[in-house]
Design an enzyme around this catalytic site. Structure first.
Site, mmCIF file in Angstrom:
data_model
loop_
_atom_site.group_PDB
_atom_site.id
_atom_site.type_symbol
_atom_site.label_atom_id
_atom_site.label_comp_id
_atom_site.label_asym_id
_atom_site.label_seq_id
_atom_site.Cartn_x
_atom_site.Cartn_y
_atom_site.Cartn_z
ATOM 1 N N HIS A 38 41.689 -37.460 -22.094
ATOM 2 C CA HIS A 38 41.445 -37.164 -20.682
ATOM 3 C C HIS A 38 40.935 -38.418 -19.977
ATOM 4 O O HIS A 38 40.468 -39.359 -20.612
ATOM 5 C CB HIS A 38 40.409 -36.039 -20.539
ATOM 6 C CG HIS A 38 39.054 -36.480 -20.993
ATOM 7 N ND1 HIS A 38 38.666 -36.440 -22.317
ATOM 8 C CD2 HIS A 38 38.003 -37.000 -20.312
ATOM 9 C CE1 HIS A 38 37.438 -36.924 -22.431
ATOM 10 N NE2 HIS A 38 37.012 -37.264 -21.215
ATOM 11 N N HIS A 122 39.984 -44.878 -17.327
ATOM 12 C CA HIS A 122 40.617 -45.108 -18.626
ATOM 13 C C HIS A 122 40.723 -43.801 -19.389
ATOM 14 O O HIS A 122 40.075 -42.818 -19.042
ATOM 15 C CB HIS A 122 39.806 -46.105 -19.460
ATOM 16 C CG HIS A 122 38.489 -45.571 -19.905
ATOM 17 N ND1 HIS A 122 37.388 -45.480 -19.063
ATOM 18 C CD2 HIS A 122 38.088 -45.038 -21.092
ATOM 19 C CE1 HIS A 122 36.385 -44.942 -19.715
ATOM 20 N NE2 HIS A 122 36.774 -44.641 -20.959
#
Length: 188
Positions: A38, A122
Site C-alpha cells: 500500500h 512510496h
C-alpha cells in the site's frame, strides 16, 4: 480498547503482482505480503474507538476525484548508514498532495493534529534486517520499474502487530468522487 490505524491507497492486483515479482535475490529481506502492499497517506497510531469512529466519519466526507498514480523505480531508506527498507517510488503529483491535505484536515478536525514528518510517497517492498547483503544489484535490476493505475479510493486500515509481522484489516474504504456540482442557490 485502542486501535492502531493508518490511511493508505491499495494498488490494484496487477500492480501488486509486479511488485511481488521484484521480491527475490536480496539476502536479509523480509518481503511484504500481498495484503501489506500500500501507499501510506497518513500513519495515525493508537487511538480509542470514539476517535476512530470520528475519523471514519470525517474521511467519509472527503470529496476528491479519482486520479492517476505511478510507480517509477525503486529506492531504499536507511538509518545510521544501514539500509532498513526497499521501496517503489511514487512520484508526487498535485492530485496526490491535494488528497493527502484533505486527509490531514480530517485528522486535525478530530483532534489528531497534523503530520510533521516529510511525506515521501512510496510502497514498501521489503523490510531489511541487520544481516542484509548488498542492495545495489537489486536496486539496479529494478530501477526500470514503471507502472500506472487509477486511484479510485483510499482506505482506513487497522494494523495488528503479530510475531509473524503486521496484519492489516480494512476498517473503512472511501471511494474517490468529484466535488458535487454547486447549484446556484447553494450557500458557500
Amino acid at each position: 480498547m485502542s486501535h492502531r490505524l493508518f490511511i493508505g491507497i491499495r494498488p490494484p492486483v496487477d500492480v501488486r503482482e509486479a511488485l511481488i515479482d521484484t521480491m527475490e535475490a536480496l539476502e536479509g529481506a523480509r518481503w511484504q505480503d500481498d495484503e501489506q502492499l500500500h501507499l501510506t497517506l497518513r500513519f495515525i497510531g493508537e487511538v480509542e474507538r470514539p476517535t476512530a469512529n470520528d475519523l471514519a466519519a470525517a474521511l467519509e466526507s472527503i470529496a476528491w476525484p479519482p486520479f492517476e498514480l505511478a510507480l517509477e523505480g525503486v529506492s531504499h531508506f536507511e538509518r545510521k548508514g544501514m539500509p532498513t527498507a526497499v521501496w517503489a517510488r511514487v512520484p508526487p503529483t498535485p492530485e496526490l498532495e491535494g488528497l493527502r491535505m484533505k486527509i490531514e484536515r480530517s485528522c486535525d478536525l478530530v483532534g489528531l493534529g497534523r503530520e510533521t514528518r516529510r511525506f515521501t510517497p512510496h510502497i514498501t517492498i521489503a523490510r531489511l534486517t541487520r544481516h542484509i547483503g548488498p542492495i545495489t544489484p537489486w536496486l539496479a535490476r529494478h530501477s526500470g520499474l514503471r507502472l500506472t493505475w487509477q486511484a479510485d479510493g483510499f482506505t482506513l486500515f487497522e494494523s495488528h502487530l503479530l510475531a509473524s509481522g503486521a496484519h492489516y484489516e480494512v476498517a473503512g474504504h472511501f471511494p474517490l468522487r468529484p466535488n458535487p456540482a454547486r447549484r446556484s442557490g447553494d450557500k458557500l
